[in-house]
Design a protein around this motif. Sequence first.
Motif, PDB file in Angstrom:
ATOM      1  N   ASP A 297    -119.497 -12.620 -11.758  1.00  0.00           N
ATOM      2  CA  ASP A 297    -118.050 -13.431 -12.957  1.00  0.00           C
ATOM      3  C   ASP A 297    -117.627 -14.054 -12.162  1.00  0.00           C
ATOM      4  N   GLY A 298    -117.415 -14.167 -10.977  1.00  0.00           N
ATOM      5  CA  GLY A 298    -116.804 -15.058 -10.447  1.00  0.00           C
ATOM      6  C   GLY A 298    -115.329 -14.824 -10.409  1.00  0.00           C
ATOM      7  N   LYS A 299    -115.805 -13.570  -9.975  1.00  0.00           N
ATOM      8  CA  LYS A 299    -113.849 -12.271  -9.176  1.00  0.00           C
ATOM      9  C   LYS A 299    -114.322 -12.253  -8.112  1.00  0.00           C
ATOM     10  N   CYS A 300    -112.535 -11.907  -7.936  1.00  0.00           N
ATOM     11  CA  CYS A 300    -113.018 -11.432  -6.809  1.00  0.00           C
ATOM     12  C   CYS A 300    -112.844  -9.587  -6.820  1.00  0.00           C
ATOM     13  N   HIS A 301    -113.348  -8.688  -5.567  1.00  0.00           N
ATOM     14  CA  HIS A 301    -114.262  -7.752  -6.171  1.00  0.00           C
ATOM     15  C   HIS A 301    -113.844  -7.004  -4.447  1.00  0.00           C
ATOM     16  N   LEU A 302    -113.030  -7.135  -4.209  1.00  0.00           N
ATOM     17  CA  LEU A 302    -112.738  -6.784  -2.349  1.00  0.00           C
ATOM     18  C   LEU A 302    -112.107  -5.202  -2.804  1.00  0.00           C
ATOM     19  N   GLU A 303    -112.333  -4.267  -1.748  1.00  0.00           N
ATOM     20  CA  GLU A 303    -112.179  -3.493  -2.012  1.00  0.00           C
ATOM     21  C   GLU A 303    -111.775  -2.644  -0.727  1.00  0.00           C
ATOM     22  N   ASN A 304    -110.913  -2.577   0.403  1.00  0.00           N
ATOM     23  CA  ASN A 304    -111.183  -2.027   1.917  1.00  0.00           C
ATOM     24  C   ASN A 304    -111.260  -3.426   2.554  1.00  0.00           C
ATOM     25  N   ASN A 305    -111.812  -3.964   1.892  1.00  0.00           N
ATOM     26  CA  ASN A 305    -112.200  -6.034   2.584  1.00  0.00           C
ATOM     27  C   ASN A 305    -113.736  -5.858   2.638  1.00  0.00           C
ATOM     28  N   VAL A 306    -114.061  -5.407   1.370  1.00  0.00           N
ATOM     29  CA  VAL A 306    -115.496  -4.737   1.338  1.00  0.00           C
ATOM     30  C   VAL A 306    -115.957  -5.560   0.064  1.00  0.00           C
ATOM     31  N   TYR A 307    -117.374  -6.268   0.032  1.00  0.00           N
ATOM     32  CA  TYR A 307    -117.705  -6.776  -1.920  1.00  0.00           C
ATOM     33  C   TYR A 307    -117.635  -5.531  -2.216  1.00  0.00           C
ATOM     34  N   THR A 308    -117.298  -4.993  -3.547  1.00  0.00           N
ATOM     35  CA  THR A 308    -118.096  -3.050  -3.826  1.00  0.00           C
ATOM     36  C   THR A 308    -118.746  -4.140  -5.115  1.00  0.00           C
ATOM     37  N   MET A 309    -119.142  -4.493  -5.390  1.00  0.00           N
ATOM     38  CA  MET A 309    -119.666  -4.722  -6.450  1.00  0.00           C
ATOM     39  C   MET A 309    -121.423  -5.777  -6.607  1.00  0.00           C
TER      40      MET A 309
END
Length: 799
Positions: A297-309
């Motif tokens: 989807d070209g969107k940001c998915h960082l949680e705690n600096n980790v890509y979650t998706m």
Amino acid sequence: MDLKLLLISTLLGVFCYSNAQKEGNECINANAKYCGECIQAGAKCGWCKDPDFLKQGETVSTRCDELQSLIKRGCSDAMIENPHGEQKTLKNKTVTNRRKGAEKLRPEDITQIQPQKLSLTLRSGEPQTFNLKFKRAEDYPIDLYYLMDLSYSMKDDLENVKNLGTSLMLEMSKITSDFRIGFGSFVEKTVMPYISTTPAKLLNPCTGDQNCTSPFSYKNVLKLTSNGKNFNTLVGQQQISGNLDSPEGGFDAIMQVAVCGDHIGWRNVTRLLVFSTDAGFHFAGDGKLGGIVLPNDGKCHLENNVYTMSHYYDYPSIAHLVQKLSDNNIQTIFAVTEEFQPVYQELKNLIPKSAVGTLSANSSNVINLIIDAYNSLSSEVILENSKLPEGVTLAYTSRCKNGVVSEGESGRKCSNISIGDEVMFSISVTSKGCPKQGKPEIIKIKPLGFTEEVEITLNFICECECNKDGIKNSQLCHFGNGTYECGACKCNEGRVGRQCECSSNDVATEDMDRTCRKDNGTDICSNNGDCVCGTCECKKRDNPEERYSGQYCECDNFNCDRSGNKLCGGHGRCECRVCICDPMWTGSACDCSLDNSTCMASNKQICNGRGTCECGTCKCTDPKFQGPTCETCPTCPGVCTEHKECVQCRAFGTGEKKDTCERDCSYFNLIKVKDRDKLPQPNDASYPVMHCKERDANDCWFYYTYAVNNNTEKEVHVVDTLDCPAGPDIIPIVAGVVAGIVLIGLALLLIWKLLMIIHDRREFAKFEKEKMNAKWDTGENPIYKSAVTTVVNPKYEGK
């Protein structure tokens, strides 16, 4: 056969010419019904708003034509609507001349592109051109994010990268005083190569006694910072991971680095992304191997600096990456091992403002690689623009260093730009028609990899100025059935006709057709037009210069007499099949000149006084005389010979006409002078003077002049004394000497001929004597056979 080919070629030529004429005049082809429609047809089109411009039978669209054609047809400049576009500079901050070591500026205070904001007003087909200046600023801030592959094969590379922070900070300080560095790592989607592996294997994917971290897609290890030691510390804490297949999930990581600006800490400065790996890459579609089918989807998915998706979205496509990298002004440096250098070289060709460097086996050369790649990227500027409105086009021309000028796609870029260099781009914006009903549009132009841009507001000219003065429901448009604007009626819906006098439902009825027939004939509009609302509207010709007109379309401007294959001889205009000649021309084809200058002879007389001037050509009254001005007479004696006898008899009383002198020779005035110096000279008179020298029967010379003065009177000036030879007559003496010489020559010739005859006879007699004394062998050749064969007829009995 040749005749057929010639005929076909001629027909094709005529067809192509007529099509070229038709296609060439976009104004007439537009068939515009109102002014706004006309000016959108092209930049050369104008609209004549003069109410009296149209001739009977001409349609409203005839008001739309090229400017010169409208003026030629009688529309004054003041009555022609021909709006032009314009441009305004709204923000024009000069480029920064900052030097390294000077006062530190905020990134937003540094300007490398000028101007920054423009407003363009566009007329269809008329380009608006402006100049864009780019200057690479010195000591410009740089953000560099190091994205590293932490799969097991990169173990030795990690050791060298652990000290990269301080070393790279030291090297980059030679380029800029404002440098920040960040670090991120990637391996692979956690669902891809481990579908059939045990949970323990996921926790430590390495073999043997190697201690590895569990696999991950992407981690943002260190946000961009100016603290190089902090970089070394955090990178030193990283552990290698592993996976089972060779390609890595680097595209997932690049996408997150590009779109997660707040997490990464990107500033509006030069943004560099160093992508370090020793393997290939997965791209869109490969996620299906792990059951992932949703496109990225070209969107940001960082949680705690980790890509979650990573387990939810597929890898991004190359085109998707290109868009996001460009949108976020990120320049990519691919630091890859030699084995995969060709693969990433092909990827570089698809990603503008990217570079490829060959990484050594243990990444020991990474600093030099980054410096070289940065210098390569920063030495080239490439302009790109946002999406253009429909019908709008841009044309680029670059003026780079050393006077290099490029156009087309090459006009978007300049190479080999050093710090402080200034280059210029010329950008032309052209629209076709009027996009989105004339609503303003905004486009942006920027150098790839830079945050600065030029914002251009596009305004479109869709209507004429006279449209503002239009009168709705005007009585001039048949009791208010239209708007009277720009000298014509713009009919309401459902109404037609020049004055909107008819309903579109009853434009063709028998009653109305009757008024379109001339003299109650059968032809409607002379077969040259259509009957609309009882009024003839004439057809248009393929050639826009040719027109039908008149109440019944019975007139035209192309069927007049021709001369020299030119309509009206090229000296007039054709109106209703009759030539209206220019001044000083007459005749049915305007081929008769009224200018008499071409008939003026050298003596300043019309046709030399021997004819009349008709249509600029002399008609000689005396058939003996010829020439453009009746000056030559092939059968006449020369002027001097013609008047010799009359001059001789009147001046000296001698000659053949001395007895009839008074009768035959009184046609000129005789003036005697003392000597030849007193005769009129050519430069003394305002008319031609002929000098003559003649001899009488006594071998005496006499001299005179003949002329026709400005009053057409013939004048003869003659020297009143004869010039006769003195002493004995030498001619008989000379004749006698010549005769004697001739006789002597004949005698010598006869003697020589006689001697030659005697000599030849003696030689011939000697030859005959020697021939008689010769004894020749007359024996026959034994192999000789006679060529003669004798045949006796057996029936012949001698009778």
